[in-house]
Design a protein around this motif. Structure first.
Motif, PDB file in Angstrom:
ATOM      1  N   GLN A   1      41.546 -28.272  21.852  1.00 48.05           N
ATOM      2  CA  GLN A   1      43.026 -28.887  21.945  1.00 48.05           C
ATOM      3  C   GLN A   1      43.110 -29.895  22.775  1.00 48.05           C
ATOM      4  OE1 GLN A   1      45.084 -27.120  21.110  1.00 48.05           O
ATOM      5  NE2 GLN A   1      47.474 -27.777  22.629  1.00 48.05           N
ATOM      6  N   ALA A   2      42.598 -30.386  23.563  1.00 47.75           N
ATOM      7  CA  ALA A   2      42.726 -31.532  23.773  1.00 47.75           C
ATOM      8  C   ALA A   2      42.010 -32.625  23.266  1.00 47.75           C
ATOM      9  CB  ALA A   2      41.819 -32.111  25.800  1.00 47.75           C
ATOM     10  N   GLU A   3      41.052 -31.924  22.750  1.00 46.92           N
ATOM     11  CA  GLU A   3      41.379 -33.590  21.761  1.00 46.92           C
ATOM     12  C   GLU A   3      41.930 -34.426  20.621  1.00 46.92           C
ATOM     13  OE1 GLU A   3      38.630 -35.980  21.775  1.00 46.92           O
ATOM     14  OE2 GLU A   3      38.530 -35.363  23.750  1.00 46.92           O
ATOM     15  N   LEU A   4      42.398 -32.581  20.217  1.00 47.15           N
ATOM     16  CA  LEU A   4      43.415 -32.108  18.773  1.00 47.15           C
ATOM     17  C   LEU A   4      44.404 -32.900  19.509  1.00 47.15           C
ATOM     18  CD1 LEU A   4      44.481 -30.981  16.929  1.00 47.15           C
ATOM     19  CD2 LEU A   4      45.074 -29.610  17.378  1.00 47.15           C
ATOM     20  N   GLY A   5      45.057 -32.876  20.213  1.00 49.85           N
ATOM     21  CA  GLY A   5      46.537 -33.627  21.358  1.00 49.85           C
ATOM     22  C   GLY A   5      46.060 -35.427  21.164  1.00 49.85           C
ATOM     23  N   ARG A   6      44.925 -35.755  21.672  1.00 47.50           N
ATOM     24  CA  ARG A   6      44.473 -36.968  21.568  1.00 47.50           C
ATOM     25  C   ARG A   6      44.479 -37.523  20.208  1.00 47.50           C
ATOM     26  NH1 ARG A   6      39.241 -38.986  23.923  1.00 47.50           N
ATOM     27  NH2 ARG A   6      39.904 -40.429  23.709  1.00 47.50           N
ATOM     28  N   GLU A   7      44.480 -36.688  19.068  1.00 51.00           N
ATOM     29  CA  GLU A   7      43.903 -36.905  18.063  1.00 51.00           C
ATOM     30  C   GLU A   7      45.230 -37.397  17.289  1.00 51.00           C
ATOM     31  OE1 GLU A   7      41.070 -36.716  13.955  1.00 51.00           O
ATOM     32  OE2 GLU A   7      40.832 -35.421  15.295  1.00 51.00           O
ATOM     33  N   ILE A   8      46.282 -36.176  17.301  1.00 52.90           N
ATOM     34  CA  ILE A   8      47.432 -36.668  16.894  1.00 52.90           C
ATOM     35  C   ILE A   8      48.539 -37.257  17.923  1.00 52.90           C
ATOM     36  CG2 ILE A   8      49.947 -35.590  17.127  1.00 52.90           C
ATOM     37  CD1 ILE A   8      48.157 -33.001  16.646  1.00 52.90           C
ATOM     38  N   HIS A   9      47.978 -38.038  18.779  1.00 53.27           N
ATOM     39  CA  HIS A   9      48.800 -38.864  19.593  1.00 53.27           C
ATOM     40  C   HIS A   9      48.640 -39.969  19.156  1.00 53.27           C
ATOM     41  CE1 HIS A   9      50.228 -41.470  22.990  1.00 53.27           C
ATOM     42  NE2 HIS A   9      48.481 -42.770  22.693  1.00 53.27           N
ATOM     43  N   VAL A  10      46.922 -40.249  18.634  1.00 54.81           N
ATOM     44  CA  VAL A  10      46.228 -41.703  17.947  1.00 54.81           C
ATOM     45  C   VAL A  10      47.197 -42.014  16.420  1.00 54.81           C
ATOM     46  CG1 VAL A  10      44.525 -42.744  17.556  1.00 54.81           C
ATOM     47  CG2 VAL A  10      44.651 -42.037  19.415  1.00 54.81           C
ATOM     48  N   LEU A  11      46.888 -40.735  15.727  1.00 52.33           N
ATOM     49  CA  LEU A  11      47.345 -40.835  14.395  1.00 52.33           C
ATOM     50  C   LEU A  11      49.177 -41.063  14.847  1.00 52.33           C
ATOM     51  CD1 LEU A  11      45.326 -37.799  12.862  1.00 52.33           C
ATOM     52  CD2 LEU A  11      45.334 -40.490  12.427  1.00 52.33           C
ATOM     53  N   ALA A  12      49.843 -40.519  15.259  1.00 48.91           N
ATOM     54  CA  ALA A  12      51.148 -40.462  15.062  1.00 48.91           C
ATOM     55  C   ALA A  12      51.686 -42.368  15.794  1.00 48.91           C
ATOM     56  CB  ALA A  12      52.049 -39.862  16.284  1.00 48.91           C
ATOM     57  N   SER A  13      50.633 -42.677  16.506  1.00 49.68           N
ATOM     58  CA  SER A  13      50.995 -43.819  17.128  1.00 49.68           C
ATOM     59  C   SER A  13      50.646 -44.946  15.860  1.00 49.68           C
ATOM     60  CB  SER A  13      50.175 -44.005  18.589  1.00 49.68           C
ATOM     61  OG  SER A  13      50.589 -43.229  19.341  1.00 49.68           O
ATOM     62  N   ALA A  14      49.695 -44.478  15.149  1.00 47.45           N
ATOM     63  CA  ALA A  14      49.580 -45.616  14.507  1.00 47.45           C
ATOM     64  C   ALA A  14      50.598 -45.694  12.893  1.00 47.45           C
ATOM     65  CB  ALA A  14      48.281 -45.528  13.174  1.00 47.45           C
ATOM     66  N   GLY A  15      50.734 -43.875  12.772  1.00 51.74           N
ATOM     67  CA  GLY A  15      51.552 -43.145  11.535  1.00 51.74           C
ATOM     68  C   GLY A  15      52.532 -44.018  11.480  1.00 51.74           C
ATOM     69  N   LYS A  16      53.299 -44.429  12.876  1.00 50.98           N
ATOM     70  CA  LYS A  16      55.209 -44.255  13.110  1.00 50.98           C
ATOM     71  C   LYS A  16      55.335 -46.023  12.256  1.00 50.98           C
ATOM     72  CE  LYS A  16      57.510 -45.516  17.108  1.00 50.98           C
ATOM     73  NZ  LYS A  16      58.867 -46.456  16.856  1.00 50.98           N
ATOM     74  N   PRO A  17      54.429 -47.020  12.534  1.00 55.40           N
ATOM     75  CA  PRO A  17      54.559 -48.466  13.182  1.00 55.40           C
ATOM     76  C   PRO A  17      54.608 -48.532  11.069  1.00 55.40           C
ATOM     77  CG  PRO A  17      53.163 -48.078  14.662  1.00 55.40           C
ATOM     78  CD  PRO A  17      53.176 -46.617  14.152  1.00 55.40           C
TER      79      PRO A  17
END
Length: 495
Positions: A298-314
């Motif tokens: 769960q913790a790693e899923l949160g980190r990964e979604i954060h990273v994907l969203a941080s790249a996907g938004k730009p």
């Protein structure tokens, strides 16, 4: 509770096709405000959600301050607990600490989720926490005592959304208004939290930001769909020149028009799929939060979604911005008419590049995550894997860098496995170069902050390449590949 999140996601996008200001007002109230309470609070806060869904109250999300946006740790609004009355006292120390750019706050919001530094007796600060604060009377919309609130003024676009500001002068709220999933305070004033690591608690308290970023990806895709539908339909009906004076052909038949529009059409299909799948991954994460899942996954899923969203938004917002401009130009003079909406689409998409995190700053989140993956791999020999498998290929980091481009025919390049292998190699190569540059800075005597700061521009350049926007900018070498009959020799020389 907020039910059927996918239906809400689709409704928001449908409303956005008509008017993003209307869509944003609905989204901020029903999804951001209510979902933040649902994901960050507990059973004692469910009455806020019920009132929101019944439109008895209207909410907003108050994180950003005049002087602090991306650096959320430094936010200066305070929430001092008073055990004698069992209340928190919300205070803005000065104008720089006023909440700013808050959607719905300018004229309509009655309540806000406010992020503030939580203090208990003795001046002990427990870091950033979220609180439900009433800012207006629901019947009169007049400000509550101690609350100064107003609209920040006209913007470059989306002026149907009332972005506002507020300052708090010793505003008292009940102890129960603390959203207590990451930390709570007893009636006597004793702070408690289930998170042993302060960084994990901080990350959990800001988990809602991924919701906004994932939604912006969807908004950007909608803007691309709108702009391309207008431009391609126009290009199919607009006729210009032809093989003889008596025959004109649609401009869409011209290779130049296809070259300008079709790459963005292809990007739209890809980003649309990515947006929907990432949203469902986010729903999975939020379900885990509601079920109090504290597993490593769960913790790693949160980190990964954060990273994907941080790249996907730009990637999504920049692609939409460039695509809308290209569509406007591809329609010639007619594209400049206001009735075509291309200007409005472009202007309304513009804030997507900035709010919920400036695109260039967000790219550093992704680059730092990847650098940490490689650092851990070098130091601890740990496996590199993630719940969504987005970085699992880095486990073969050295083997990938040892691969060579062996394709001898242009036709073979149409196999998707070829471009995927090239992408993996490029990521590993740029990651290795960044890792080495960072280590050189550290060896030269720079502390960790200075070393990363000196590599910031370099990291952003390759992070931009990673998230794909440079492909859509069509650099000169790619333009030469676009001809219909390139020779094998010329292809090999370019690679």
């Amino acid at each position: 509770m907020v039910k059927n999140p996918l239906k809400i996601f689709m409704l928001i996008n449908c409303l956005g096709m008509y008017d993003w200001s209307l869509s944003a007002k609905y989204f901020l109230n029903i999804y951001v405000f209510a979902s933040t309470i649902q994901n960050s609070g507990s059973q004692r806060h469910m009455h806020f959600i019920k009132k929101t869904l019944n439109m008895e109250i209207f909410g907003c999300f108050a994180l950003t301050e005049v002087s602090h946006g991306s650096n959320t740790k430094a936010i200066r609004t305070t929430a001092q607990y008073d055990p004698t009355t069992q209340e928190f006292i919300i205070n803005s120390p000065d104008f720089e600490a006023s909440k700013f750019w808050i959607g719905n706050m300018g004229k309509n919001a009655t309540h806000a989720v406010v992020y503030a530094q939580l203090y208990t007796q003795g001046g002990q600060c427990h870091g950033l926490h979220s609180f439900v604060v009433q800012i207006r009377d629901p019947k009169t919309l007049l400000p509550m005592p101690g609350v100064m609130v107003g609209d920040i003024g006209r913007k470059l676009g989306q002026n149907g959304l009332d972005n506002g500001f507020t300052m708090f002068h010793n505003v008292r709220i009940p102890r129960e208004n603390l959203l207590n999933r990451t930390g709570d305070v007893t009636p006597e004033g004793v702070y408690s939290t289930s998170f042993k690591d302060v960084r994990q608690r901080f990350g959990a308290s800001l988990g809602t930001l991924s919701t906004g970023r994932v939604s912006i990806i969807g908004m950007s895709v909608v803007n691309l769909k709108l702009a391309l539908s207008i431009a391609i339909r126009f290009s199919a009906t607009r006729r210009q020149f032809g093989p003889n004076d008596d025959e004109e052909i649609p401009v869409l038949e011209y290779q130049m028009q296809q070259w300008r529009l079709i790459p963005y059409l292809a990007a739209t299909y890809v980003l649309d799929h990515f947006s929907k799948t990432l949203f469902m991954d986010l729903v999975e994460l939020q379900l885990g939060l509601l079920q109090n899942d504290k597993s490593i996954r769960q913790a790693e899923l949160g980190r990964e979604i954060h990273v994907l969203a941080s790249a996907g938004k730009p990637l999504a917002s920049w692609t939409a911005q460039q695509g809308a401009q290209e569509c406007r130009e591809a329609c010639g003079g007619h594209g400049y008419l206001a009735m075509n909406r291309l200007g409005d689409i472009r202007n309304d998409n513009d804030p997507n590049c900035t709010y919920e995190g400036d695109n260039n700053v967000l790219l550093q989140q992704t680059s730092n995550y990847l650098l940490n993956c490689i650092t851990d791999r070098h130091q601890d020999k740990v496996r590199i894997e993630s719940p969504l498998e987005s970085v699992n290929f880095l486990e073969d980091f050295k083997d990938i860098l040892g691969q060579k481009f062996m394709i001898s025919r242009v036709e073979d390049c149409m196999d998707s496995s070829v471009s995927l292998a090239a992408y993996k190699w490029l990521v590993c190569y740029l990651l290795r170069e960044s890792f080495q540059k960072l280590n050189q800075e550290r060896k030269s005597g720079s502390d960790d902050f200075e070393a990363r700061n000196n590599c910031q521009l370099y990291k952003n350049l390759w992070a931009t390449v990673l998230q794909g926007s440079k492909v859509l900018e069509r650099p000169s070498w790619w333009r030469e590949f676009s001809s219909y009959k390139p020779t094998v020799g010329s292809l090999k020389s370019k690679l």
